[in-house]
Enzyme design. Structure first.
Site, PDB file in Angstrom:
ATOM      1  N   ARG A  94       0.846  -1.178   0.000  1.00  0.00           N
ATOM      2  CA  ARG A  94       0.000   0.000   0.000  1.00  0.00           C
ATOM      3  C   ARG A  94       0.892   1.242   0.000  1.00  0.00           C
ATOM      4  O   ARG A  94       2.069   1.188   0.370  1.00  0.00           O
ATOM      5  CB  ARG A  94      -0.904   0.024   1.233  1.00  0.00           C
ATOM      6  CG  ARG A  94      -1.822  -1.191   1.388  1.00  0.00           C
ATOM      7  CD  ARG A  94      -2.574  -1.115   2.711  1.00  0.00           C
ATOM      8  NE  ARG A  94      -3.540  -2.179   2.865  1.00  0.00           N
ATOM      9  CZ  ARG A  94      -3.291  -3.336   3.510  1.00  0.00           C
ATOM     10  NH1 ARG A  94      -2.081  -3.563   4.030  1.00  0.00           N
ATOM     11  NH2 ARG A  94      -4.233  -4.257   3.625  1.00  0.00           N
ATOM     12  N   LYS A  98      -2.299  -2.450   7.797  1.00  0.00           N
ATOM     13  CA  LYS A  98      -3.495  -1.919   8.446  1.00  0.00           C
ATOM     14  C   LYS A  98      -3.757  -2.648   9.758  1.00  0.00           C
ATOM     15  O   LYS A  98      -3.517  -3.850   9.872  1.00  0.00           O
ATOM     16  CB  LYS A  98      -4.707  -2.076   7.525  1.00  0.00           C
ATOM     17  CG  LYS A  98      -4.765  -1.069   6.387  1.00  0.00           C
ATOM     18  CD  LYS A  98      -6.073  -1.200   5.626  1.00  0.00           C
ATOM     19  CE  LYS A  98      -6.211  -0.128   4.566  1.00  0.00           C
ATOM     20  NZ  LYS A  98      -7.496  -0.244   3.831  1.00  0.00           N
ATOM     21  N   HIS A 121      -2.529   2.643  -6.227  1.00  0.00           N
ATOM     22  CA  HIS A 121      -3.219   1.390  -5.926  1.00  0.00           C
ATOM     23  C   HIS A 121      -3.299   0.480  -7.143  1.00  0.00           C
ATOM     24  O   HIS A 121      -3.446  -0.737  -7.010  1.00  0.00           O
ATOM     25  CB  HIS A 121      -4.615   1.683  -5.387  1.00  0.00           C
ATOM     26  CG  HIS A 121      -5.021   0.775  -4.268  1.00  0.00           C
ATOM     27  ND1 HIS A 121      -4.328   0.689  -3.078  1.00  0.00           N
ATOM     28  CD2 HIS A 121      -6.049  -0.108  -4.155  1.00  0.00           C
ATOM     29  CE1 HIS A 121      -4.912  -0.181  -2.290  1.00  0.00           C
ATOM     30  NE2 HIS A 121      -5.948  -0.694  -2.919  1.00  0.00           N
ATOM     31  N   ARG A 143      -0.761  -2.124  -6.981  1.00  0.00           N
ATOM     32  CA  ARG A 143      -1.123  -3.188  -6.031  1.00  0.00           C
ATOM     33  C   ARG A 143      -2.061  -4.197  -6.715  1.00  0.00           C
ATOM     34  O   ARG A 143      -1.912  -5.414  -6.551  1.00  0.00           O
ATOM     35  CB  ARG A 143      -1.772  -2.573  -4.799  1.00  0.00           C
ATOM     36  CG  ARG A 143      -2.106  -3.527  -3.658  1.00  0.00           C
ATOM     37  CD  ARG A 143      -2.357  -2.711  -2.399  1.00  0.00           C
ATOM     38  NE  ARG A 143      -3.104  -3.432  -1.388  1.00  0.00           N
ATOM     39  CZ  ARG A 143      -2.560  -4.253  -0.492  1.00  0.00           C
ATOM     40  NH1 ARG A 143      -1.261  -4.500  -0.521  1.00  0.00           N
ATOM     41  NH2 ARG A 143      -3.313  -4.851   0.414  1.00  0.00           N
ATOM     42  N   HIS A 167      -4.494  -9.009   3.535  1.00  0.00           N
ATOM     43  CA  HIS A 167      -5.948  -8.916   3.683  1.00  0.00           C
ATOM     44  C   HIS A 167      -6.446  -9.890   4.743  1.00  0.00           C
ATOM     45  O   HIS A 167      -5.937 -11.008   4.848  1.00  0.00           O
ATOM     46  CB  HIS A 167      -6.648  -9.253   2.359  1.00  0.00           C
ATOM     47  CG  HIS A 167      -6.500  -8.187   1.319  1.00  0.00           C
ATOM     48  ND1 HIS A 167      -6.601  -8.440  -0.035  1.00  0.00           N
ATOM     49  CD2 HIS A 167      -6.259  -6.856   1.432  1.00  0.00           C
ATOM     50  CE1 HIS A 167      -6.432  -7.314  -0.698  1.00  0.00           C
ATOM     51  NE2 HIS A 167      -6.229  -6.347   0.153  1.00  0.00           N
ATOM     52  N   TYR A 169      -9.251  -7.496  -5.967  1.00  0.00           N
ATOM     53  CA  TYR A 169      -8.001  -6.972  -6.518  1.00  0.00           C
ATOM     54  C   TYR A 169      -7.599  -7.665  -7.815  1.00  0.00           C
ATOM     55  O   TYR A 169      -6.650  -7.248  -8.466  1.00  0.00           O
ATOM     56  CB  TYR A 169      -6.871  -7.129  -5.490  1.00  0.00           C
ATOM     57  CG  TYR A 169      -6.861  -6.032  -4.455  1.00  0.00           C
ATOM     58  CD1 TYR A 169      -5.847  -5.081  -4.421  1.00  0.00           C
ATOM     59  CD2 TYR A 169      -7.875  -5.933  -3.506  1.00  0.00           C
ATOM     60  CE1 TYR A 169      -5.844  -4.068  -3.477  1.00  0.00           C
ATOM     61  CE2 TYR A 169      -7.886  -4.927  -2.557  1.00  0.00           C
ATOM     62  CZ  TYR A 169      -6.863  -3.994  -2.550  1.00  0.00           C
ATOM     63  OH  TYR A 169      -6.871  -2.984  -1.619  1.00  0.00           O
TER      64      TYR A 169
END
Length: 275
Positions: free
Chosen positions: A149, A171, A222, A225, A248, A257
């Site tokens: 990210r 995250k 992004h 990614r 994730h 994705y």
């Protein structure tokens, strides 16, 4: 936290809306940091709450459900993922500062909409790298071979390299390890500190990462990614590995994705064509 305990001893209702909101949002950011949430979350949650309060002209302790709903409705141009992120930010804020009178609680959470992969084309990446400065070249190389990210790219440090792997704080303060291409590993080690240092010390911001990639490729960060996820999946057909590499928590998120492989879809459909 509740209104009765917030800012005890301070006559909140005597303070202007802007000042009262900024004070409470600063306390909210402190609460998020104390909860161990990622720096990106600590920035984004107060940002969206501030947008809501500023646009409506309301104070955090008097804004109504109707005002919040009208503001959310004004964001009809937002992508599905953005709408969901905004709702979660507002829900977290008001559940924290107004648990007994939460104006967001009655509002139905936005329905999740499956996104379409926005993958940077190979020719766009190749052209950008052919004309990029040295540091931008390595940024594109790192992003395209790790799928990090933008906030993770900004915070890469030489000390995070561990014998062919990169230790990444993602995250929710979740740590994962991502394999590094040998040339990328050697470059990161040679940096001896932040991969992308700022002029004032520390590392550059996620926004600066986005700006560099957008300026050099014409695509957002992004999309690299998405490209990484799609390429890894096409080579392995291993969705679990892609999920782990991207950091994730849900396979459903990982699936969003992946760019649709039309050749694979055609081959699958052709299995039913025999008479």
């Amino acid at each position: 936290m509740s209104v009765s305990t917030a800012q005890q001893g301070t006559p909140l209702r005597a303070v202007g809306a802007a000042d009262a909101n900024m004070t409470m949002l600063a306390d909210f950011a402190t609460h998020l940091r104390a909860s161990g949430l990622s720096p990106l979350t600590v920035r984004q949650y107060p940002y969206w709450c501030r947008r809501c309060l500023t646009d409506t002209g309301a104070r955090w302790d008097t804004i109504t459900t109707a005002q919040v709903e009208r503001w959310l409705a004004s964001g009809s141009h937002w992508r599905g993922e953005t709408r969901g992120s905004v709702f979660v930010a507002l829900r977290a804020f008001f559940a924290w500062c107004r648990p007994d009178d939460d104006p967001v609680e009655p509002i139905r959470r936005p329905r999740k909409v499956r996104g379409v992969a926005r993958t940077m084309p190979d020719d766009a990446l190749t052209a950008a790298m052919a004309s990029a400065s040295e540091e931008t070249w390595w940024l594109l190389r790192l992003a395209s071979t790790t799928g990090l990210r933008r906030a993770e790219l900004a915070a890469v440090h030489a000390d995070d390299v561990e014998a062919g792997w990169l230790r990444v704080m993602g995250k929710g303060s979740k740590v994962r390890r991502v394999p590094l291409a040998p040339d990328v590993e050697a470059w990161l080690v040679s940096r001896g500190g932040w991969a992308f240092p700022s002029h004032g010390g520390g590392h550059i911001t996620p926004g600066a990462i986005s700006a560099r990639i957008k300026r050099s490729t014409g695509w957002n960060a992004h999309s690299l990614r998405h490209r990484y996820a799609t390429n890894v999946y096409r080579a392995t057909r291993d969705l679990r590995s892609v999920q782990t590499l991207l950091g994730h928590s849900s396979l459903a998120t990982t699936e969003r994705y992946l760019e649709v492989d039309e050749d694979a879809v055609l081959a699958a459909a052709a299995t039913s064509w025999a008479v």
